[in-house]
Write a protein that holds these residues in place. Structure first.
Motif, short mmCIF file in Angstrom:
data_model
loop_
_atom_site.label_atom_id
_atom_site.label_comp_id
_atom_site.label_asym_id
_atom_site.label_seq_id
_atom_site.Cartn_x
_atom_site.Cartn_y
_atom_site.Cartn_z
N LEU A 184 0.82 -1.20 0.00
CA LEU A 184 0.00 0.00 0.00
C LEU A 184 0.86 1.26 0.00
O LEU A 184 1.85 1.35 0.73
N ILE A 185 0.46 2.22 -0.80
CA ILE A 185 1.19 3.48 -0.92
C ILE A 185 1.00 4.32 0.35
O ILE A 185 -0.12 4.44 0.86
N GLN A 186 2.09 4.88 0.85
CA GLN A 186 2.05 5.66 2.07
C GLN A 186 2.29 7.16 1.85
O GLN A 186 1.91 7.97 2.67
N SER A 187 2.94 7.52 0.76
CA SER A 187 3.29 8.92 0.55
C SER A 187 3.44 9.21 -0.94
O SER A 187 3.43 8.29 -1.78
N THR A 188 3.61 10.49 -1.26
CA THR A 188 3.81 10.88 -2.66
C THR A 188 5.14 10.32 -3.18
O THR A 188 5.26 10.02 -4.36
N ARG A 189 6.12 10.17 -2.29
CA ARG A 189 7.41 9.60 -2.70
C ARG A 189 7.25 8.15 -3.19
O ARG A 189 7.91 7.74 -4.14
N ASP A 190 6.37 7.41 -2.52
CA ASP A 190 6.10 6.04 -2.97
C ASP A 190 5.53 6.02 -4.38
O ASP A 190 5.87 5.15 -5.20
N ILE A 191 4.65 6.98 -4.68
CA ILE A 191 4.06 7.05 -6.02
C ILE A 191 5.13 7.42 -7.04
O ILE A 191 5.17 6.87 -8.14
N GLU A 192 6.00 8.34 -6.68
CA GLU A 192 7.08 8.75 -7.59
C GLU A 192 7.99 7.58 -7.96
O GLU A 192 8.54 7.54 -9.06
N ASN A 193 8.15 6.62 -7.06
CA ASN A 193 9.05 5.49 -7.28
C ASN A 193 8.41 4.30 -7.98
O ASN A 193 9.07 3.27 -8.19
N ILE A 194 7.12 4.41 -8.32
CA ILE A 194 6.45 3.32 -9.03
C ILE A 194 7.09 3.12 -10.40
O ILE A 194 7.27 4.08 -11.15
N VAL A 195 7.41 1.89 -10.73
CA VAL A 195 8.02 1.57 -12.02
C VAL A 195 6.92 1.36 -13.06
O VAL A 195 6.05 0.50 -12.88
N VAL A 196 6.95 2.16 -14.11
CA VAL A 196 5.95 2.06 -15.17
C VAL A 196 6.37 1.02 -16.21
O VAL A 196 5.56 0.21 -16.68
N SER A 197 7.66 1.03 -16.57
CA SER A 197 8.18 0.05 -17.52
C SER A 197 9.70 -0.03 -17.36
O SER A 197 10.30 0.77 -16.63
N ALA A 198 10.29 -0.99 -18.04
CA ALA A 198 11.75 -1.12 -18.05
C ALA A 198 12.21 -1.11 -19.50
O ALA A 198 11.73 -1.88 -20.33
N GLN A 199 13.13 -0.21 -19.80
CA GLN A 199 13.63 -0.07 -21.16
C GLN A 199 15.14 -0.32 -21.17
O GLN A 199 15.89 0.43 -20.52
N LYS A 200 15.54 -1.38 -21.85
CA LYS A 200 16.95 -1.79 -21.91
C LYS A 200 17.55 -1.97 -20.52
O LYS A 200 18.67 -1.57 -20.23
N GLY A 201 16.70 -2.57 -19.64
CA GLY A 201 17.17 -2.85 -18.29
C GLY A 201 17.10 -1.68 -17.33
O GLY A 201 17.43 -1.81 -16.15
N THR A 202 16.66 -0.53 -17.81
CA THR A 202 16.57 0.66 -16.95
C THR A 202 15.10 0.94 -16.62
O THR A 202 14.28 1.10 -17.53
N PRO A 203 14.76 0.99 -15.34
CA PRO A 203 13.35 1.25 -14.99
C PRO A 203 12.95 2.69 -15.28
O PRO A 203 13.73 3.62 -15.06
N VAL A 204 11.74 2.85 -15.77
CA VAL A 204 11.16 4.18 -15.97
C VAL A 204 10.12 4.37 -14.88
O VAL A 204 9.11 3.67 -14.84
N ARG A 205 10.39 5.30 -13.99
CA ARG A 205 9.50 5.53 -12.86
C ARG A 205 8.55 6.70 -13.14
O ARG A 205 8.75 7.45 -14.09
N VAL A 206 7.54 6.81 -12.28
CA VAL A 206 6.56 7.89 -12.43
C VAL A 206 7.25 9.25 -12.40
O VAL A 206 6.90 10.15 -13.15
#
Length: 203
Positions: free
Chosen positions: A107-129
């Protein structure tokens, strides 16, 4: 047929939440998540209707240019945010005659948690919010405003009595609940009677 639990004359108690130290959004959250649930425990109470303030919500403000640069869609962002805000079961671990349940708390606790959500991974590098936009705390679309005297915006609760109940008994139960709640309200928050009406004149 099914009918409403309360009638149009079932409003037995009105109150406002006021504070000079707490924002209207936080007062509305206190009303929605604490006071409403407490009043519903009073015998004879059908529901509590809340007005005013703003309903707190977390907002992801996506930058279209950055979204296009990473070749992502808005649906991918929404799906990633929804999937990252849930708990999951992990089975159990046997220990002798006992079993210990394993679960993942997501469960998300703060805006920082949302910022760190991984949307996808491109060439092994995560793309976060945070790579495609910003996260902020805002309010849902307002459908109405409650004002009184010189106050342009207030948080109000209306206690509704269930059909067929004794108004005097319900009101006395609400009054006892209020005395309990006043001891647990955050510092600087006042629960103020707005309009008792004729049925509650005894209070």
């Amino acid at each position: 047929g099914l009918g409403p639990l309360s009638s149009v004359i079932g409003e037995v108690y009105r109150y406002t939440l006021e504070s000079k130290t707490m924002s209207l959004v936080d007062l509305k959250a206190l009303q929605d998540w604490v006071l409403e649930r407490e009043f519903r425990q009073v015998p004879g109470v059908a529901d509590v209707v809340s007005w005013g303030g703003g309903t707190k919500q977390y907002e992801i403000i996506v930058d279209p240019a950055r979204l296009r640069a990473y070749n992502l869609t808005l649906k991918q962002v929404l799906d990633a945010a929804a999937g990252s805000n849930s708990n999951s079961g992990g089975g159990y671990i046997a220990q002798g005659e006992y079993r210990v349940t394993v679960r993942g708390l997501g469960l998300i606790q703060s805006t920082r948690d949302i910022e760190n959500i991984v949307v996808s991974a491109q060439k092994g590098t995560p793309v976060r919010v945070r790579d495609i936009g910003t996260v902020a705390v805002g309010t849902a679309i307002r459908l109405g405003v409650l004002g009184r005297d010189h106050d342009d915006d207030l948080v109000q609760g209306i206690v509704l009595m269930r059909k067929g109940e004794n108004p005097d008994a319900v009101i006395q139960g609400v009054a006892r609940k209020i005395e309990q709640l006043k001891k647990t309200l955050p510092a600087g928050v006042e629960l103020r009677v707005l309009d008792l009406g004729p049925a509650a004149a005894a209070l």
